[in-house]
Scaffold this active site. Structure first.
Site, PDB file in Angstrom:
ATOM      1  N   HIS A 249       1.905   1.758  -3.783  1.00  0.00           N
ATOM      2  CA  HIS A 249       0.883   2.800  -4.680  1.00  0.00           C
ATOM      3  C   HIS A 249       0.426   4.004  -4.368  1.00  0.00           C
ATOM      4  O   HIS A 249      -0.184   4.678  -4.926  1.00  0.00           O
ATOM      5  CB  HIS A 249      -0.546   1.741  -3.587  1.00  0.00           C
ATOM      6  CG  HIS A 249      -0.859   0.521  -4.206  1.00  0.00           C
ATOM      7  ND1 HIS A 249      -1.364  -0.208  -3.565  1.00  0.00           N
ATOM      8  CD2 HIS A 249      -0.280  -0.413  -5.298  1.00  0.00           C
ATOM      9  CE1 HIS A 249      -1.520  -1.678  -4.563  1.00  0.00           C
ATOM     10  NE2 HIS A 249      -0.815  -1.504  -5.726  1.00  0.00           N
TER      11      HIS A 249
ATOM     12  N   SER B 155       1.187  -1.180   0.475  1.00  0.00           N
ATOM     13  CA  SER B 155      -0.463  -0.136  -0.609  1.00  0.00           C
ATOM     14  C   SER B 155       0.757   1.259   0.643  1.00  0.00           C
ATOM     15  O   SER B 155       0.230   1.817  -0.333  1.00  0.00           O
ATOM     16  CB  SER B 155      -1.115   0.174   0.763  1.00  0.00           C
ATOM     17  OG  SER B 155      -1.712  -0.912   1.365  1.00  0.00           O
TER      18      SER B 155
HETATM   19 ZN   LIG Z   1       0.421  -2.579   4.645  1.00  0.00          ZN
END
Ligand SMILES: [Zn+2]
Ligand SMILES: [Zn+2]
Length: 388
Positions: free
Chosen positions: A70, A67
């Site tokens: 991202h 994440s």
């Molecule tokens: Zn994480």
């Protein structure tokens, strides 16, 4: 203090109308709809202090997550690729542990000096979803490293209700390594939530298939092994990650792309490896449903469970008649809030029977956090850890 700060330009897409809260707080519910041109820098920020009801943590370890990548990646049109909430600028980092060094006025449940793992998601406890006990769906959810400052930093401010003491990890691993185990509690909790809370687990002896052997998939292998899986089959296109999956307890590790190239079918391979039975539980930890679901739906045992934990935008094909004829259940799982999961994971790790530290395959000091991101972006490691 040093902190890894992400900034971007507030520029809502022409076809998107920001909500009232988004405009008021300059906070995007979905970064890819509002923020463009993300930039990352290791900055010098004033060291924060603990306000009323807050605690100040000296960060000791923080893992790099998909994440996080991202958040710094751009779509072709310059918008952030992350669909997570964002309130920028923000210090990244949400998988962390450290020492409480200051408690603010009114804090009575946590003392300075306590070593803790910290939940990344801050549920409010007051909204209707929270009052219904579904903390992960909190209407006012804030997340360290996304909408409030995170832990690729020397210090981070949080609240005591998100902190879990890790004394038991210190006993098992020793002080220094306990902080690394402590920083792994968050990703372990995400997969604990997916497998056992959301999907309700599987009966011992059931076969498990894990689609995507990044850190989350590798932890799925670890926890499935510990929970008594029969055969565990992991699938990933990267050789290093298939090797790691075998080390973490998988019985077989397949490269679905290589199989397809040779005219073989990954679903048929899973059925063969499971004696024709198929998977009692399939974990989608690739966030690539368009490619994984056509295989998953043909890999399942009767009454099997599919749990979606990988995060990816877009749609996935699903043959609905297969759900009906084989009694398959599909679960979505996000985060790890509620159900006392952090405490359960700390107990599990402290028992010393599950592999924890072997998951970490690279370490960087905070000054080299940019290198840690580059290394993670190669997508060959288990967990990349940033250390104080
Ligand atoms: Zn994480
Ligand atoms: Zn709430």
């Amino acid at each position: 203090m040093k902190a890894l700060v992400l900034d971007a330009e507030w520029s809502p897409r022409t076809e998107y109308v920001p909500t009232e809260r988004e405009r008021r707080e300059q906070r995007a519910e979905n970064a890819s709809l509002i923020y463009r041109q993300p930039t990352l820098r290791l900055a010098d920020l004033p060291t924060p202090t603990a306000g009323p009801g807050e605690v100040l943590i000296e960060v000791k370890a923080c893992g790099v997550c998909g994440s996080d990548l991202h958040m710094i990646e751009q779509l072709p049109d310059g918008y952030m690729s992350s669909a997570d909430p964002a309130n920028l600028p923000v210090a990244l980092g949400h998988e962390f542990s450290g020492v409480v060094v200051e408690v603010g006025p009114g804090v009575e449940t946590l003392a300075a000096g306590t070593r803790v793992a910290v939940e990344g998601s801050q549920w409010c406890g007051a909204c209707l979803p929270c009052r219904a006990g579904v903390f992960g769906q909190c209407s006012n959810l804030n997340e360290h490293g996304f909408s409030v400052n995170g832990a690729f930093a020397d210090y981070v401010v949080t609240k005591p209700q998100y902190c879990w003491p890790i004394d038991a990890l210190v006993e098992q691993f020793g002080e220094d390594a306990a902080f690394e185990a402590g920083a792994l509690v968050e990703p372990f909790s995400v997969i604990y939530n997916a497998l056992f809370v959301r999907a309700g687990g599987f009966l011992p002896g059931g076969h498990v298939a894990v689609f995507g052997a990044g850190p989350i998939g590798l932890i799925a292998v670890i926890l499935a092994r510990f929970a008594g899986a029969g055969t565990i089959v992991a699938l990933d296109t990267v050789q290093e990650r298939r090797d790691l999956a075998l080390q973490m307890g998988a019985d077989a590790a397949l490269d679905p792309v290589a199989l397809a190239r040779d005219g073989q079918d990954a679903a048929a391979a899973i059925r063969e490896l499971t004696g024709g039975m198929g998977a009692a539980l399939a974990v989608e930890s690739a966030g690539a449903g368009a490619r994984t679901f056509p295989v998953i739906e043909r890999s399942m045992a009767l009454g099997g469970k599919i749990v979606q934990v990988g995060v990816g935008a877009g749609q996935a094909p699903l043959t609905l008649i297969t759900l009906q004829t084989t009694n398959i259940n599909l679960y979505g799982s996000m985060g790890s809030s509620g159900s006392g999961i952090f405490a359960a994971v700390i107990r599990l790790m402290a028992g010393g029977r599950v592999p924890v530290l072997p998951l970490i395959t690279a370490r960087f000091p905070l000054e080299r956090v940019m290198d840690a991101f580059d290394r993670t972006a190669e997508r060959r490691d288990g967990k990349v850890m940033v250390r104080a």
